[in-house]
Enzyme design. Structure first.
Site, PDB file in Angstrom:
ATOM      1  N   ASN A 138       0.866  -1.189   0.000  1.00 25.53           N
ATOM      2  CA  ASN A 138       0.000   0.000   0.000  1.00 25.53           C
ATOM      3  C   ASN A 138       0.897   1.231   0.000  1.00 25.53           C
ATOM      4  O   ASN A 138       1.503   1.558   1.017  1.00 25.53           O
ATOM      5  CB  ASN A 138      -0.906  -0.032   1.237  1.00 25.53           C
ATOM      6  CG  ASN A 138      -1.744   1.231   1.350  1.00 25.53           C
ATOM      7  OD1 ASN A 138      -1.822   2.030   0.407  1.00 25.53           O
ATOM      8  ND2 ASN A 138      -2.375   1.419   2.501  1.00 25.53           N
ATOM      9  N   TRP A 139       0.963   1.880  -1.147  1.00 21.13           N
ATOM     10  CA  TRP A 139       1.857   3.044  -1.280  1.00 21.13           C
ATOM     11  C   TRP A 139       1.327   4.268  -0.550  1.00 21.13           C
ATOM     12  O   TRP A 139       2.049   5.244  -0.374  1.00 21.13           O
ATOM     13  CB  TRP A 139       2.032   3.410  -2.755  1.00 21.13           C
ATOM     14  CG  TRP A 139       2.872   2.447  -3.533  1.00 21.13           C
ATOM     15  CD1 TRP A 139       3.500   1.317  -3.067  1.00 21.13           C
ATOM     16  CD2 TRP A 139       3.192   2.550  -4.932  1.00 21.13           C
ATOM     17  NE1 TRP A 139       4.176   0.711  -4.091  1.00 21.13           N
ATOM     18  CE2 TRP A 139       4.016   1.444  -5.244  1.00 21.13           C
ATOM     19  CE3 TRP A 139       2.872   3.453  -5.939  1.00 21.13           C
ATOM     20  CZ2 TRP A 139       4.516   1.226  -6.525  1.00 21.13           C
ATOM     21  CZ3 TRP A 139       3.361   3.234  -7.209  1.00 21.13           C
ATOM     22  CH2 TRP A 139       4.177   2.133  -7.500  1.00 21.13           C
ATOM     23  N   LYS A 140       0.040   4.271  -0.200  1.00 20.19           N
ATOM     24  CA  LYS A 140      -0.578   5.464   0.396  1.00 20.19           C
ATOM     25  C   LYS A 140      -0.355   6.650  -0.553  1.00 20.19           C
ATOM     26  O   LYS A 140      -0.364   6.473  -1.770  1.00 20.19           O
ATOM     27  CB  LYS A 140      -0.043   5.693   1.810  1.00 20.19           C
ATOM     28  CG  LYS A 140      -0.139   4.405   2.645  1.00 20.19           C
ATOM     29  CD  LYS A 140       0.136   4.571   4.088  1.00 20.19           C
ATOM     30  CE  LYS A 140      -0.036   3.223   4.799  1.00 20.19           C
ATOM     31  NZ  LYS A 140       0.108   3.294   6.233  1.00 20.19           N
ATOM     32  N   GLU A 172      -6.615   4.762   7.865  1.00 17.77           N
ATOM     33  CA  GLU A 172      -6.360   6.181   7.584  1.00 17.77           C
ATOM     34  C   GLU A 172      -7.586   6.823   6.942  1.00 17.77           C
ATOM     35  O   GLU A 172      -7.909   7.985   7.210  1.00 17.77           O
ATOM     36  CB  GLU A 172      -5.106   6.320   6.703  1.00 17.77           C
ATOM     37  CG  GLU A 172      -3.847   6.061   7.525  1.00 17.77           C
ATOM     38  CD  GLU A 172      -2.670   5.509   6.749  1.00 17.77           C
ATOM     39  OE1 GLU A 172      -2.653   5.582   5.511  1.00 17.77           O
ATOM     40  OE2 GLU A 172      -1.745   4.990   7.414  1.00 17.77           O
ATOM     41  N   GLU A 207      -5.160  -4.826  10.491  1.00 13.04           N
ATOM     42  CA  GLU A 207      -4.074  -3.865  10.701  1.00 13.04           C
ATOM     43  C   GLU A 207      -4.286  -3.133  12.023  1.00 13.04           C
ATOM     44  O   GLU A 207      -5.063  -2.165  12.086  1.00 13.04           O
ATOM     45  CB  GLU A 207      -4.048  -2.837   9.569  1.00 13.04           C
ATOM     46  CG  GLU A 207      -3.773  -3.429   8.202  1.00 13.04           C
ATOM     47  CD  GLU A 207      -3.213  -2.382   7.251  1.00 13.04           C
ATOM     48  OE1 GLU A 207      -2.110  -2.602   6.741  1.00 13.04           O
ATOM     49  OE2 GLU A 207      -3.865  -1.340   7.040  1.00 13.04           O
ATOM     50  N   SER A 254       3.803  -2.343  10.136  1.00 12.70           N
ATOM     51  CA  SER A 254       5.254  -2.462  10.290  1.00 12.70           C
ATOM     52  C   SER A 254       5.812  -3.803   9.800  1.00 12.70           C
ATOM     53  O   SER A 254       6.751  -4.345  10.383  1.00 12.70           O
ATOM     54  CB  SER A 254       5.675  -2.183  11.737  1.00 12.70           C
ATOM     55  OG  SER A 254       5.312  -0.861  12.105  1.00 12.70           O
ATOM     56  N   GLY A 265       2.987  -1.193   4.178  1.00 10.90           N
ATOM     57  CA  GLY A 265       3.052   0.236   3.884  1.00 10.90           C
ATOM     58  C   GLY A 265       4.464   0.652   3.519  1.00 10.90           C
ATOM     59  O   GLY A 265       4.938   0.413   2.399  1.00 10.90           O
ATOM     60  N   GLY A 266       5.162   1.254   4.456  1.00  8.70           N
ATOM     61  CA  GLY A 266       6.472   1.856   4.198  1.00  8.70           C
ATOM     62  C   GLY A 266       7.449   0.955   3.460  1.00  8.70           C
ATOM     63  O   GLY A 266       8.140   1.395   2.524  1.00  8.70           O
TER      64      GLY A 266
END
Ligand code: 13P
Length: 252
Positions: free
Chosen positions: A10-12, A98, A168, A213, A234-235
């Site tokens: 998920n690049w957001k 989010e 999540e 994470s 994510g990151g």
């Protein structure tokens, strides 16, 4: 039942079209021969078209990060499921924390979005998860049950297993604070139990991802757990080498 593992990045709100093209030209050679696992990237609306074109014929699927429940209408700024299908997008992430916490996404809207996406031929990752305060107050199960039951409430019986659920925990997102294997397994088993309350056969087939994470170093341990069938990353999905290492670690 054996469930094919599914790792999604998920690049957001990261990456221009140029950044995305650089990423995908780095990723494709790294994952082209990886068997036994499904791979997706969930990208901003502006990079969907380019990523669909650049991944055509590859094993990488392209997902959007949100959509509106109606097919069309006077909803300025929104994008619908048929519009995503029209671009050959494979699926959509719905109900990310989010979106729920920062943009007022509701369970009522999600109850309509999930079947609307399936109807348009999109695959769905439906997210759920508790805050640290909710966990400490013993409210995790109530929250997860409410989110999962609402999101699946209008899904036709034969389509339940087509929904992927991402657990999540909000306290683990972007914090570097990963859930312990025991915490992640307990929550994902609970989520599967909620699905079983709707349809026991679908619960056996439905895939549940853990997110929060996830890194190359902790993927194998999490995905080896009995009720965890993949990861929503994510990151660590923003860099091709790190995302490819997660895909490799997640193979069954
Ligand atoms: P991080 O992997 O950066 O914690 O983000 C998790 C997430 O929100 C994926 O949807």
């Amino acid at each position: 039942m054996s469930r094919t593992p599914f790792v999604a990045g998920n690049w957001k709100m990261f990456k221009t079209v140029g950044d995305a093209e650089m990423f995908i030209s780095g990723l494709l050679p790294l994952v082209s021969s990886t068997e036994g696992i499904e791979v997706a990237i969930c990208v901003p609306f502006t990079t969907l078209g380019a990523m669909v074109d650049s991944t055509r014929g590859s094993r990488v699927q392209v997902f959007a990060q949100n959509m509106h429940q109606e097919a069309e209408g006077a909803f300025t700024g929104e994008v619908s499921a048929p519009m995503l299908s029209d671009l050959d997008v494979h699926g959509v992430v719905l109900g990310h924390s989010e979106r729920r916490e920062l943009f007022g996404e509701t369970d009522a809207a999600l109850a309509e979005k999930v079947p609307a996406a399936l109807e348009a031929g999109l695959r769905v990752i439906l997210c759920c998860g508790e805050t640290e305060a909710e966990r400490d107050a013993g409210e995790m199960e109530t929250k997860l049950r409410r989110q999962v039951e609402a999101g699946l409430s209008q899904v036709p019986a034969g389509r339940l297993a087509d929904v992927v659920i991402a657990y999540e925990p909000i306290w683990a997102i972007g914090t570097g604070k990963v859930a312990t294997p025991e915490q992640a397994q307990e929550a994902c088993a609970f989520v599967r139990g909620v699905v079983a309350g709707i349809d026991p056969a679908a619960a056996e087939a439905v895939r549940i991802q853990y997110g929060g994470s996830v890194k190359p170093e902790n993927t194998a341990e999490l995905l080896a757990l009995p009720d965890i069938d993949g990861a929503l990353v994510g990151g660590a999905s923003l860099d091709p080498a790190s995302f490819a290492a997660i895909v490799e670690a997640g193979r069954s």
